[in-house]
Design a protein around this motif. Structure first.
Motif, PDB file in Angstrom:
ATOM      1  N   GLN A   1       0.822  -1.199   0.000  1.00 28.39           N
ATOM      2  CA  GLN A   1       0.000   0.000   0.000  1.00 28.39           C
ATOM      3  C   GLN A   1       0.863   1.259   0.000  1.00 28.39           C
ATOM      4  O   GLN A   1       0.547   2.253  -0.671  1.00 28.39           O
ATOM      5  N   LYS A   2       1.942   1.251   0.718  1.00 28.88           N
ATOM      6  CA  LYS A   2       2.853   2.389   0.757  1.00 28.88           C
ATOM      7  C   LYS A   2       3.475   2.637  -0.611  1.00 28.88           C
ATOM      8  O   LYS A   2       3.568   3.784  -1.087  1.00 28.88           O
ATOM      9  N   GLU A   3       3.865   1.537  -1.290  1.00 29.24           N
ATOM     10  CA  GLU A   3       4.475   1.668  -2.611  1.00 29.24           C
ATOM     11  C   GLU A   3       3.452   2.191  -3.636  1.00 29.24           C
ATOM     12  O   GLU A   3       3.765   3.042  -4.495  1.00 29.24           O
ATOM     13  N   ILE A   4       2.211   1.686  -3.563  1.00 31.68           N
ATOM     14  CA  ILE A   4       1.141   2.144  -4.491  1.00 31.68           C
ATOM     15  C   ILE A   4       0.881   3.628  -4.310  1.00 31.68           C
ATOM     16  O   ILE A   4       0.753   4.391  -5.283  1.00 31.68           O
ATOM     17  N   SER A   5       0.807   4.092  -3.064  1.00 31.79           N
ATOM     18  CA  SER A   5       0.528   5.493  -2.790  1.00 31.79           C
ATOM     19  C   SER A   5       1.621   6.389  -3.361  1.00 31.79           C
ATOM     20  O   SER A   5       1.336   7.439  -3.965  1.00 31.79           O
ATOM     21  N   GLN A   6       2.830   5.997  -3.227  1.00 37.19           N
ATOM     22  CA  GLN A   6       3.934   6.801  -3.725  1.00 37.19           C
ATOM     23  C   GLN A   6       3.909   6.885  -5.259  1.00 37.19           C
ATOM     24  O   GLN A   6       4.103   7.945  -5.860  1.00 37.19           O
ATOM     25  N   GLN A   7       3.651   5.734  -5.881  1.00 32.06           N
ATOM     26  CA  GLN A   7       3.620   5.699  -7.361  1.00 32.06           C
ATOM     27  C   GLN A   7       2.476   6.564  -7.896  1.00 32.06           C
ATOM     28  O   GLN A   7       2.638   7.278  -8.905  1.00 32.06           O
ATOM     29  N   LYS A   8       1.290   6.514  -7.273  1.00 25.55           N
ATOM     30  CA  LYS A   8       0.145   7.306  -7.739  1.00 25.55           C
ATOM     31  C   LYS A   8       0.419   8.797  -7.601  1.00 25.55           C
ATOM     32  O   LYS A   8       0.023   9.601  -8.471  1.00 25.55           O
ATOM     33  N   THR A   9       1.078   9.188  -6.530  1.00 27.01           N
ATOM     34  CA  THR A   9       1.388  10.614  -6.333  1.00 27.01           C
ATOM     35  C   THR A   9       2.311  11.110  -7.434  1.00 27.01           C
ATOM     36  O   THR A   9       2.094  12.189  -8.036  1.00 27.01           O
ATOM     37  N   ASP A  10       3.340  10.360  -7.720  1.00 25.51           N
ATOM     38  CA  ASP A  10       4.281  10.767  -8.770  1.00 25.51           C
ATOM     39  C   ASP A  10       3.603  10.806 -10.143  1.00 25.51           C
ATOM     40  O   ASP A  10       3.831  11.725 -10.940  1.00 25.51           O
TER      41      ASP A  10
ATOM     42  N   GLN B   1       0.303  11.177 -10.923  1.00 23.00           N
ATOM     43  CA  GLN B   1      -0.724  12.203 -11.068  1.00 23.00           C
ATOM     44  C   GLN B   1      -0.112  13.567 -11.354  1.00 23.00           C
ATOM     45  O   GLN B   1      -0.662  14.358 -12.131  1.00 23.00           O
TER      46      GLN B   1
END
Length: 883
Positions: A201-210, A212
């Protein structure tokens, strides 16, 4: 021999039946009491005799054919039966020989089966004896060993209880250990799963932020380009819209110009045609004026100047009324129906009616023009303004007539429909509309009516309405309407008598027609303006008055009554129309060129608009594709896949550990249970007495016996089945099959011969019937002519002529009288030295009534029955008479 005798009897019966049938009709013959031997023919063969003779001959040939067929079939059947009997004897001999051979073969096979069954039985008996001996020895040894291990029932129960208690304790300890191991495995899996999911979940959140952030920047860049492109599209669209408005305007102007050319051409053609007709018909003109006495003019001039009311009545103005009465009588004499003349053009020009029975618009204009030619000279002589024609006066009159017809108004019964007139006047905004009617039957009932018929109807109507003062009881209301003397500058009557419309409509209620005169006022006249200036409130002359608006107010020219003036007017009209056509063509050329320029500019600007719109579409598509490509799925990244692999491995390690633990637990539990059950079995196997053991051992010997008996039965059943199969085997003999085929062929040939004879016999009957029908038709055609009285004689088939006497006498004939059984008396005259016979027509009719009309069906049926009887050996005569 007996069959031949019977056949002989049958054929005789058939022949007899045929003879009876053929001669069953009464033969009508005439026998002269005294006839000279030198006479060539003393009697004539009558029609029924000829037909009966032919029928008798046919019956004889059919009977002979039937007898011949019966004899042929009798011979063929005897020969066939002899051949079949010989073949059946051969078959029986073969079958006896085959049976003897089969019996020897079956005995050998059955002996072989019995031998095999005996050997199998002996082997089973020996095996059984050996098994019994072995089991008996084992039983004896078991009994001897058991005598040393006998225990009590109480001891067995104590041992069993102790073993069960020990087993339960051991099983419980095994379950506790197993559950503890499984719990440890589950906890280890949970710890691994929770830690790994958090990392995912932490990795997914970081990837989505970058991701977007990059998408938002790209979208902003595209939106800026799209906005600029949209602005260009808007500008191009405005230009195209403006171009389209120009094209529409130019197109409308061009269409109007082209229509103007057509209208001008049509108008010029009409004027040219009218001029040609006028020049060609100097003396061929339709009556277009009325002759009126001077006092008629004086009366109505006085009325117009001094009275100008609605009516001229005898009680209010007796002097004027009487003067008008006398002048109208004289005017009617001067303008009688005989004075009307029609030009050849009018006589050859058809008029047309609409579906509702009203006159077409063009013909309505012709009627109105003609009426004004008759009325205007009189109105002008009185001092009243001449009538004019406008599109409004024509259209209002047409509407009025159509609505009369729609309502089914009965003009004779109900006179004017004032409500309808008022409604139409209000609709057009002219306050009032005058109406005068004149009934006319002739035009309504004229086939293919012409302009001449229409003008004559208008001519008669004008005379009837203008000169209605010739009658003794009239208020002259129609006259005041048509002359326009009701309206002056000083009265305030609504409406007016400025514009005229005349039509003709067919009244289906009374099956006649009406000449209808409708007048309206001129909303732009000095009279109306004066009334407005005095403050009178009405619609005429206002914005509500449709009669003075646009083309409604356009006037329709009235041809001059003077022929020379007409030609001059038409020549001037042709010149004017030619110039108008030239001007219209020039303007049309200009508008067409301007339209082409506008259309070219529109096409160019539309191409620019399409290019701008294409740019916007491309940018939007690129934006969508780019942003879609940038929007990746984090779950497909290497980091997430690595963490997911860690999760999968933790699950696999857990599942493998659980599977290994379950396998070990199952093995230990199974081993524990096996040992427990073995101990229980050993305890249970201890004997408490020898009687029980002996019973168990004897059961083993009984089982061996049952198995032995079952095997012996199976051996016996198998042998019996094989023997039954041997006995049921059939011997195949090709020679017997060949003999049976020969018998079938003989029967088939016999049936074919029977069919062939039947066909020949039927063909003979058909031929005879055709000959009979042909003769009957030939005789009956002559008979019909004689019976109907169309002929006095007929010729028989042998050439003799029969002449109808019908009261004729001849000194050279000998009259004789004869009678026929079941027939009327017939007088026959025999001509000496001739072959003719005379008889009365009544006698001949009586004779013809007895003639057979078709073939004798009973005769045919008896002959056919005789033929069938001869074939099957039974007779038509049930019992032979003894003489």
């Amino acid at each position: 021999m007996s069959k031949q005798k019977n056949s002989h009897k049958i054929l005789k019966s058939v022949a007899l039946a045929g003879a009876l049938t053929a001669t069953g009709a009464v033969a009508t013959t005439a026998h002269a009491d005294t006839v000279a031997t030198s006479t060539a023919a003393t009697s004539a063969t009558t029609t029924d005799q000829q037909l009966a003779n032919m029928k008798s001959a046919h019956a004889a040939t059919e009977s002979a054919t039937a007898a011949s067929n019966a004899a042929a079939m009798n011979s063929a059947t005897t020969s066939a039966n002899s051949q079949i009997a010989d073949l059946n004897n051969q078959i029986q001999t073969r079958q006896a020989s085959d049976a003897a051979m089969q019996q020897a073969s079956q005995a050998s096979a059955i002996a072989s089966v019995n031998q095999a069954a005996t050997s199998a039985t002996d082997a089973e008996n020996a095996s059984y004896s050996q098994a019994v001996a072995s089991q008996t020895a084992a039983n004896n040894a078991t009994l001897k060993s058991a005598q040393a291990t006998i225990v009590t029932e109480q001891q067995k129960n104590q041992e069993t209880a102790q073993e069960n208690a020990d087993y339960q304790n051991q099983a419980g300890n095994l379950d506790s250990q197993h559950n503890a191991t499984l719990n440890q495995l589950d906890q280890a899996l949970k710890n691994n799963t929770d830690g790994t999911n958090f990392a995912i979940q932490k990795e997914i959140s970081q990837q989505k932020t970058d991701e977007q952030g990059a998408i938002d920047q790209a979208a902003k860049n595209f939106d800026s380009q799209i906005s600029a492109a949209d602005t260009e599209v808007g500008k191009a669209q405005q230009t195209v819209n403006a171009d389209q408005d120009v094209v529409n305007a130019k197109d409308a102007a061009n269409k109007a110009a082209q229509q103007a050319v057509k209208n001008a051409q049509d108008k010029l053609s009409g004027a040219q045609d009218a001029l040609k007709q006028a020049e060609a018909s100097v003396n061929d003109v339709t009556t277009d004026s009325l002759n009126v006495p001077q006092d008629y003019i004086n009366v109505w001039k006085d009325y117009y100047q001094n009275i100008h009311s609605w009516d001229l009545t005898k009680d209010k103005n007796p002097d004027l009324w009487n003067r008008n009465h006398n002048a109208s009588i004289e005017a009617k004499k001067l303008n009688s129906d005989a004075n009307f003349r029609a030009s050849s053009t009018d006589q050859n020009t058809p008029i047309h009616f609409n579906q509702d029975g009203t006159l077409s618009r063009n013909d309505e204009i012709i009627a109105t023009e003609y009426a004004t030619q008759l009325l205007n000279p009189i109105r002008e002589a009185i001092g009243v303004n001449p009538l004019k024609i406008t599109n409004a006066s024509i259209d209002m009159t047409a509407e009025n007539a159509s609505k009369y017809r729609v309502k089914g108004h009965n003009d004779f019964k109900d006179s004017h429909d004032n409500e309808l007139i008022k409604q139409i006047a209000q609709e057009w905004g002219c306050d009032d509309m005058g109406e005068s009617l004149s009934g006319n039957y002739s035009l309504a009932r004229t086939k293919n009516p012409t302009v001449a018929d229409l003008k004559k109807s208008v001519y008669n109507a004008v005379i009837a309405l203008l000169f209605e003062g010739s009658t003794n009881s009239t208020d002259n209301g129609h006259t005041t309407d048509l002359l326009g003397v009701r309206y002056t500058m000083n009265n305030i009557f609504l409406g007016g008598s400025d514009f005229l419309g005349v039509t003709y409509d067919i009244d289906p209620v009374n099956h006649n027609g009406w000449v209808r005169f409708n007048t309206i006022g001129d909303g732009n006249s000095a009279r109306v303006k004066k009334m407005h200036s005095k403050g009178y409130g009405f619609n005429a002359g206002t914005a509500k008055d449709k009669t003075i608006q646009g083309s409604n107010y356009d006037q329709i020219a009235i041809p001059s009554a003077n022929h020379d003036d007409q030609i001059k007017q038409l020549q001037a009209a042709v010149a004017s129309d030619q110039q108008a056509l030239n001007d219209a063509k020039s303007k049309a050329s200009t508008t067409a060129s301007e339209l082409k320029d506008a259309q070219d500019k529109l096409a160019s600007d539309q191409a620019k608009l399409s290019q701008a719109q294409k740019r916007v579409t491309e940018l939007r598509t690129n934006k969508e594709n780019t942003l879609k490509a940038m929007a990746t799925d984090p779950m497909q990244s290497p980091q997430i896949k690595q963490l997911q692999a860690k999760l999968a491995q933790a699950r696999a390690d857990h599942d493998n550990g659980v599977e290994a633990e379950n396998t070990q637990y199952a093995a230990k539990a199974k081993d524990l249970k096996t040992k427990h059950e073995a101990k229980l079995a050993a305890i249970e196997a201890q004997h408490t007495s020898l009687a029980e053991l002996q019973s168990q051992l004897q059961a083993k010997l009984d089982t061996l016996k049952a198995q032995h008996e079952a095997k012996i039965k199976q051996i016996t059943d198998d042998a019996n089945a094989k023997i039954a199969a041997i006995k049921n085997q059939k011997v195949a003999d090709p020679k017997i099959d060949k003999l049976n085929a020969q018998i079938a062929q003989i029967k088939s040939d016999l049936a074919k011969k029977q069919q062939e004879l039947d066909n020949n016999y039927q063909a003979l009957k058909t031929k005879n019937q055709a000959e009979y029908d042909a003769l009957a038709k030939k005789l009956h055609e002559t008979d019909k002519a004689v019976v109907n009285g169309n002929s006095d004689k007929y010729v028989t088939s042998d050439g003799k002529t029969v002449v109808m006497a019908d009261g004729k006498t001849s000194s050279d004939s000998v009259a004789t009288t004869t009678s026929v059984k079941n027939a009327v008396a017939t007088t026959v005259k025999v001509e000496p030295e001739t072959s003719s016979v005379e008889m009365t027509r009544e006698a001949y009719k009586a004779q013809q009534a007895k003639l057979p009309q078709t073939g004798n069906n009973n005769s045919t049926a008896l002959i056919a029955l005789g033929a069938i009887a001869s074939m099957f050996g039974f007779g038509l005569v049930a019992k032979k008479k003894q003489w």
